[in-house]
Scaffold this active site. Structure first.
Site, mmCIF file in Angstrom:
data_model
loop_
_atom_site.group_PDB
_atom_site.id
_atom_site.type_symbol
_atom_site.label_atom_id
_atom_site.label_comp_id
_atom_site.label_asym_id
_atom_site.label_seq_id
_atom_site.Cartn_x
_atom_site.Cartn_y
_atom_site.Cartn_z
ATOM 1 N N HIS A 92 25.621 -14.461 11.379
ATOM 2 C CA HIS A 92 25.925 -13.883 10.462
ATOM 3 C C HIS A 92 25.560 -15.159 9.058
ATOM 4 O O HIS A 92 26.272 -14.397 7.964
ATOM 5 C CB HIS A 92 27.580 -13.955 10.384
ATOM 6 C CG HIS A 92 27.649 -13.566 12.257
ATOM 7 N ND1 HIS A 92 28.396 -12.319 12.532
ATOM 8 C CD2 HIS A 92 27.598 -13.903 13.092
ATOM 9 C CE1 HIS A 92 28.289 -12.044 13.874
ATOM 10 N NE2 HIS A 92 28.376 -13.261 14.373
ATOM 11 N N GLU A 116 8.758 -12.406 -1.288
ATOM 12 C CA GLU A 116 9.579 -11.040 -2.044
ATOM 13 C C GLU A 116 8.690 -9.692 -1.631
ATOM 14 O O GLU A 116 9.586 -8.594 -0.963
ATOM 15 C CB GLU A 116 10.187 -10.995 -2.980
ATOM 16 C CG GLU A 116 10.386 -12.256 -3.163
ATOM 17 C CD GLU A 116 11.281 -12.524 -5.189
ATOM 18 O OE1 GLU A 116 11.843 -11.753 -5.639
ATOM 19 O OE2 GLU A 116 10.401 -13.266 -5.487
ATOM 20 N N LYS A 149 11.397 -21.806 -13.462
ATOM 21 C CA LYS A 149 11.915 -20.877 -12.479
ATOM 22 C C LYS A 149 10.514 -21.161 -11.620
ATOM 23 O O LYS A 149 9.505 -21.348 -12.122
ATOM 24 C CB LYS A 149 11.875 -19.399 -12.818
ATOM 25 C CG LYS A 149 13.124 -18.529 -13.801
ATOM 26 C CD LYS A 149 14.049 -19.004 -12.565
ATOM 27 C CE LYS A 149 13.721 -17.616 -11.461
ATOM 28 N NZ LYS A 149 15.221 -17.112 -11.414
ATOM 29 N N SER A 192 8.240 -17.317 -14.809
ATOM 30 C CA SER A 192 8.784 -16.686 -15.265
ATOM 31 C C SER A 192 8.713 -16.978 -17.093
ATOM 32 O O SER A 192 8.296 -17.624 -17.327
ATOM 33 C CB SER A 192 10.499 -16.858 -15.487
ATOM 34 O OG SER A 192 10.912 -16.140 -16.621
#
Ligand code: ARG
Length: 459
Positions: free
Chosen positions: A157, A291, A284, A278
């Site tokens: 979970h 992704e 970043k 970024s």
């Protein structure tokens, strides 16, 4: 003007839009090598069976090699009016060798031709997938070997469950990718039957030798039923299904890498080679490759759904619907190979923050099960009672804002008198994982045994 290949009964050529919807050359040109290989095998067989003169077969074989080199040199004039790769190749062959080119299509149809070409292509992709998966498994096994003893939280979970080892986690993916590999190998075995010689659908009156072409093209045998041979796209569906499951596995692993590399986790850091910055936030470091791998399942599964939908309800034998098989499979294969390569690179270059892992492993009362097991073993409690006692201890620690090992023995004994000093040993995360010696468990010894087994299998 009407089509040079099939226009005999036509007075007028197709509408421009008809040509646009009908033509497949923009994508099926990718089958040129398979098409030429198949045609050369067919011509050689026609000569061996006396259907074609040796002279004509030789001219065809040589001419096809010229076509091949023209395509490979990038100066082949692909024509939409000639619809597809099969007719483009044959038309050019005619320009090069003249009359004998028209004899190549004896005892053959584009229906068995395209089924053969496409099978050869998909077979190569199954081999490529197996190779890429092997490379990925090797880097995972290498990470597992390094991290066999590194303790980290195991989750259910996405809540801390029990401590596991990093190596164990890596080896879980090895098992998943091994199943993928065997699915591709299995599909490859089943698809390895040759449709060539099924002709349009009924077979042919010429005394061809289908065993000869099957063997020349590396197939195990000719497909046994000519109707099935030209209408079957199971091989593509199986390839897409195996690809979709594999892409699911890749997306799960990618998701974990995204979570693990976040500032909140910091379990791993991706190398610069696999990260991006970024344009506005200078601090970043984004895990874009992970992704994108996570997202690419959408294309692969989409391709599978598209082709299942095309094939559903199609009557035997060939229908033009089946021309829609190629773009889906091409895109799924390209996508899968790229995702596998990116995952392999990311895993190979992954840096693991072992201190962070270990600290997180102890969080969230992750050794509560070990405590309950201790009560079963040492105090003879039924597991359900031990579970309840441990739950009370967890609540106590939570109230005090500390971890289980921070409770004093006196505090523990207020919950259950049988608890004694030796319980502290099982509360440590290293002891916890070391105790999981059951076959396939997370104990470093077990993980090392799995690593050794896979190193042997992977060579
Ligand atoms: N381009 C066609 C395809 O991809 C080749 C087969 C054409 N056969 C036919 N009967 N029109 O399926």
């Amino acid at each position: 003007s009407s089509n040079a290949m099939w226009g005999g009964r036509f007075a007028a050529g197709p509408d421009a839009i008809m040509e646009a919807i009908n033509a497949s050359i923009s994508f099926d040109k990718r089958l040129y090598a398979q098409d030429i290989r198949g045609s050369r095998a067919h011509a050689a067989m026609l000569a061996a069976t006396g259907i074609l003169s040796n002279k004509d077969a030789e001219a065809i074989g040589e001419g096809l090699l010229t076509v091949l080199s023209e395509i490979e040199a990038g100066d082949f004039p692909f024509s939409t009016a000639l619809e597809d790769i099969h007719m483009n190749v044959e038309a050019r062959l005619k320009e090069i060798i003249g009359e004998p080119a028209g004899r190549l299509h004896t005892a053959r149809s584009r229906n068995d031709q395209v089924a053969t070409d496409f099978r050869l292509w998909v077979r190569d992709q199954a081999d490529a997938a197996i190779e890429s998966l092997t490379a990925l498994m090797k880097v995972l096994v290498a990470q597992a070997e390094k991290g066999a003893g590194w303790v980290m939280p195991g989750f259910t979970h996405l809540q801390t469950a029990q401590p596991v080892t990093f190596g164990h986690h890596m080896m879980a993916y090895v098992e998943m990718f091994a199943r993928d590999r065997s699915r591709f190998a299995d599909a490859r075995k089943r698809m390895n039957e040759c449709p060539l010689g099924a002709a349009a659908l009924a077979g042919t009156g010429f005394a061809i030798d289908r065993h000869m072409t099957a063997e020349a093209l590396g197939f195990d045998r000719p497909a046994a039923n000519s109707l099935d041979a030209v209408s079957d796209r199971d091989f593509a569906l199986e390839f897409l299904s195996a690809s979709a499951i594999c892409a699911v596995h890749l997306s799960r692993m990618a998701e974990e890498l995204v979570i693990w590399s976040s500032a909140q986790f910091r379990f791993v850091s991706m190398s610069d080679k696999w990260s991006t910055g970024s344009s506005i936030m200078p601090q970043k470091r984004n895990p874009d490759a992970a992704e994108l791998i996570r997202a690419k399942i959408g294309r692969v599964l989409g391709a599978a759904v598209a082709l299942f939908t095309v094939m559903k309800g199609l009557p035997l034998a060939y229908s033009k619907d089946m021309q829609e098989d190629k773009e889906q499979v091409f895109d799924a294969a390209d996508t899968l190979m790229l995702a596998l390569a990116a995952m392999t690179g990311m895993i190979a270059d992954l840096t693991v923050n072992t201190e962070k892992l270990e600290a997180a492993a102890a969080n969230g009362f992750s050794t509560a099960t070990d405590l309950a097991d201790w009560l079963v073993r040492e105090a003879g409690l039924p597991f359900r009672d031990a579970h309840h006692v441990t739950g009370t201890l967890v609540a106590l620690a939570e109230k005090k804002g500390c971890d289980l090992p921070d409770l004093s023995l006196t505090e523990m004994q207020t919950v259950h008198p049988a608890l004694n000093q030796s319980v502290y040993a099982v509360l440590g995360v290293h002891n916890s994982v070391a105790s999981r010696q059951s076959y396939g468990g997370t104990a470093p010894d077990q993980v090392r045994a799995q690593v050794a087994r896979w190193k042997g299998l992977l060579g």
